[in-house]
Write a protein that holds these residues in place. Structure first.
Motif, short mmCIF file in Angstrom:
data_model
loop_
_atom_site.label_atom_id
_atom_site.label_comp_id
_atom_site.label_asym_id
_atom_site.label_seq_id
_atom_site.Cartn_x
_atom_site.Cartn_y
_atom_site.Cartn_z
N ALA A 220 53.88 -8.32 14.53
CA ALA A 220 55.18 -8.62 14.96
C ALA A 220 56.17 -8.90 14.52
CB ALA A 220 54.79 -9.44 16.40
N SER A 221 56.27 -10.22 13.72
CA SER A 221 56.90 -11.00 12.98
C SER A 221 57.50 -10.05 12.10
CB SER A 221 56.33 -11.74 11.83
OG SER A 221 55.56 -12.81 12.80
N MET A 222 57.58 -8.44 11.50
CA MET A 222 57.66 -8.61 10.75
C MET A 222 58.87 -7.38 11.46
SD MET A 222 54.72 -6.95 8.38
CE MET A 222 55.38 -5.72 6.83
N ILE A 223 58.43 -6.77 12.48
CA ILE A 223 58.50 -6.01 13.19
C ILE A 223 60.43 -6.96 13.58
CG2 ILE A 223 59.42 -4.80 15.38
CD1 ILE A 223 56.64 -4.18 15.67
N ARG A 224 60.09 -8.55 14.35
CA ARG A 224 61.30 -9.35 14.04
C ARG A 224 62.65 -9.14 12.97
NH1 ARG A 224 57.10 -12.48 16.85
NH2 ARG A 224 56.67 -12.14 19.11
N GLU A 225 61.92 -9.30 12.26
CA GLU A 225 62.30 -9.59 11.12
C GLU A 225 63.60 -8.09 10.65
OE1 GLU A 225 59.61 -10.61 7.92
OE2 GLU A 225 59.39 -12.28 8.64
N ALA A 226 63.10 -6.77 10.80
CA ALA A 226 63.59 -5.85 11.07
C ALA A 226 65.04 -5.79 11.64
CB ALA A 226 62.92 -4.49 11.19
N GLY A 227 65.00 -6.93 12.69
CA GLY A 227 66.49 -7.00 13.97
C GLY A 227 65.76 -6.76 15.08
N PHE A 228 64.68 -6.37 15.64
CA PHE A 228 64.16 -5.87 16.91
C PHE A 228 63.90 -7.25 17.79
CE2 PHE A 228 62.73 -2.20 14.67
CZ PHE A 228 63.43 -0.88 15.42
N GLU A 229 64.19 -7.20 18.96
CA GLU A 229 63.87 -8.00 19.99
C GLU A 229 63.28 -7.44 21.27
OE1 GLU A 229 67.82 -10.02 21.05
OE2 GLU A 229 68.95 -9.11 19.37
N GLN A 230 62.96 -8.28 22.16
CA GLN A 230 61.86 -8.70 23.32
C GLN A 230 60.68 -7.81 22.51
OE1 GLN A 230 63.12 -6.82 26.04
NE2 GLN A 230 65.94 -7.81 25.60
N VAL A 231 60.13 -8.31 21.11
CA VAL A 231 59.33 -7.96 20.74
C VAL A 231 57.51 -8.83 21.26
CG1 VAL A 231 58.09 -7.74 18.18
CG2 VAL A 231 60.01 -7.40 18.79
N SER A 232 56.59 -7.85 21.29
CA SER A 232 55.97 -8.02 21.92
C SER A 232 54.62 -6.96 21.09
CB SER A 232 56.21 -7.56 23.59
OG SER A 232 56.16 -6.25 23.74
N TYR A 233 53.39 -7.12 21.92
CA TYR A 233 51.96 -6.38 21.29
C TYR A 233 50.77 -6.33 22.58
CZ TYR A 233 49.79 -9.60 19.30
OH TYR A 233 48.95 -11.04 19.38
N ARG A 234 50.57 -5.18 22.22
CA ARG A 234 48.24 -5.09 23.33
C ARG A 234 48.05 -4.90 22.71
NH1 ARG A 234 51.24 -1.62 29.06
NH2 ARG A 234 53.28 -3.18 29.26
N ASN A 235 46.93 -5.32 22.40
CA ASN A 235 45.36 -4.85 22.18
C ASN A 235 45.00 -4.34 22.74
OD1 ASN A 235 45.37 -6.38 19.79
ND2 ASN A 235 44.86 -7.91 20.95
N LEU A 236 44.58 -2.63 22.72
CA LEU A 236 43.74 -1.50 22.16
C LEU A 236 42.02 -1.78 22.40
CD1 LEU A 236 46.37 1.25 22.05
CD2 LEU A 236 45.75 -0.06 24.54
N SER A 237 41.16 -1.66 22.72
CA SER A 237 39.61 -1.64 22.87
C SER A 237 39.60 -2.83 21.96
CB SER A 237 39.48 -0.34 21.74
OG SER A 237 39.23 0.75 22.49
N LEU A 238 39.89 -3.99 22.81
CA LEU A 238 39.77 -5.27 22.30
C LEU A 238 40.63 -5.25 20.37
CD1 LEU A 238 35.47 -5.52 22.28
CD2 LEU A 238 37.83 -6.40 24.32
N GLY A 239 41.27 -4.89 20.57
CA GLY A 239 42.50 -4.94 18.87
C GLY A 239 41.53 -3.88 18.11
N ILE A 240 41.26 -3.09 18.55
CA ILE A 240 41.04 -1.96 17.20
C ILE A 240 41.66 -1.24 16.74
CG2 ILE A 240 39.65 -0.08 16.70
CD1 ILE A 240 37.11 -0.85 18.50
N ALA A 241 42.30 -1.10 18.12
CA ALA A 241 43.92 -1.11 17.37
C ALA A 241 45.47 -1.74 18.32
CB ALA A 241 44.14 0.48 17.92
N ALA A 242 46.44 -2.06 18.01
CA ALA A 242 46.90 -2.77 18.84
C ALA A 242 48.06 -1.41 19.15
CB ALA A 242 47.65 -3.42 17.76
#
Length: 249
Positions: A220-242
């Protein structure tokens, strides 16, 4: 040897940056014909649920232009177009044989007028600035040689107000659960690859590449560093994927 001597990871191997793209290309060329079948077997079909969750959060709208990077056989683009009448999608992948397999699917014919297939590099996209409303990459960002370069290219080709969404394998928050998942991944998936695709080495690499990928907060920090805003994430299957989301404001 790359000119500046920089190295990167190919699974658990350390390789020259200039060599990685060709090695990844070899992996996906080898597994292209069995890629969709292996996705179903490895995840017991759960990858379909994850991709549907991606579409639910993305909420495609009619008239949007999607760039689906590392789009392979078209799974994400097909889902997007089904939900968004009059939208358009471009599937870009560095491995032509993956695109060829996608073009054989029945959905490819039904969406032919709204769908393009292009061979290209996530780190040097062959598109003008501000060209797309949505950029997706599903289980592909971890295979890119320089992830920050790919994220910068995503930011460049998105229009103001455009959205990035990444679906990628991730890290479970519980060490014990992660250990169990690793036991399954390293001991079962390569054997499945040998039986179904006659290729255990490619799936050994894919498992190793998952463990090398940054955790949710770091990515998520890497995405912000690329210039994106309102960055967020959601875990799927307890975090196996996101799922990771960011906006070009």
């Amino acid at each position: 040897m790359s000119e500046d001597g920089r190295t990167t990871h190919f699974g658990f191997q350390t390789v020259e940056e200039g060599d990685k793209a060709g090695m990844v290309h070899g992996v996906f060329s080898n597994v292209a014909s069995k890629y969709d079948v292996m996705n179903d077997v490895m995840s017991m079909g759960v990858h379909r649920v994850w991709k549907d969750a991606m579409m639910d959060w993305l909420a495609p709208r009619g008239g949007q232009k999607l760039l689906d990077v590392a789009g392979g056989t078209g799974d994400i683009s097909f889902r997007f177009l089904r939900r968004a009448p009059e939208a358009e999608a471009t599937v870009l992948d560095m491995t032509e044989s993956m695109l060829i397999e996608g073009q054989k699917r029945a959905e490819a014919e039904s969406f032919a007028e709204r769908l393009d297939w292009i061979v290209g590099d996530a780190m040097a996209l062959p598109f003008e600035d501000n060209s797309f409303d949505v950029y997706t990459i599903s289980f592909g960002i971890r295979n890119v040689t320089r992830i920050p370069d790919a994220l910068s290219e995503a930011f460049r080709v998105l229009r103001p107000g455009g959205r990035l969404m990444v679906l990628e394998f991730s890290q479970l928050p519980n060490a014990g659960m992660q250990k169990l998942y690793d036991l399954y991944s390293f001991n079962v998936i390569p054997k499945m690859g040998q039986v179904i695709a006659n290729d255990s080495d490619s799936y050994q690499y894919l498992v190793e590449s998952i463990r090398n990928f940054p955790n949710q907060e770091t990515f998520a920090s890497m995405i912000r560093e690329a210039g994106f805003e309102q960055v967020s994430y959601r875990n799927l299957s307890l975090g196996i994927a996101a799922l990771h989301s960011g906006w070009k404001i």
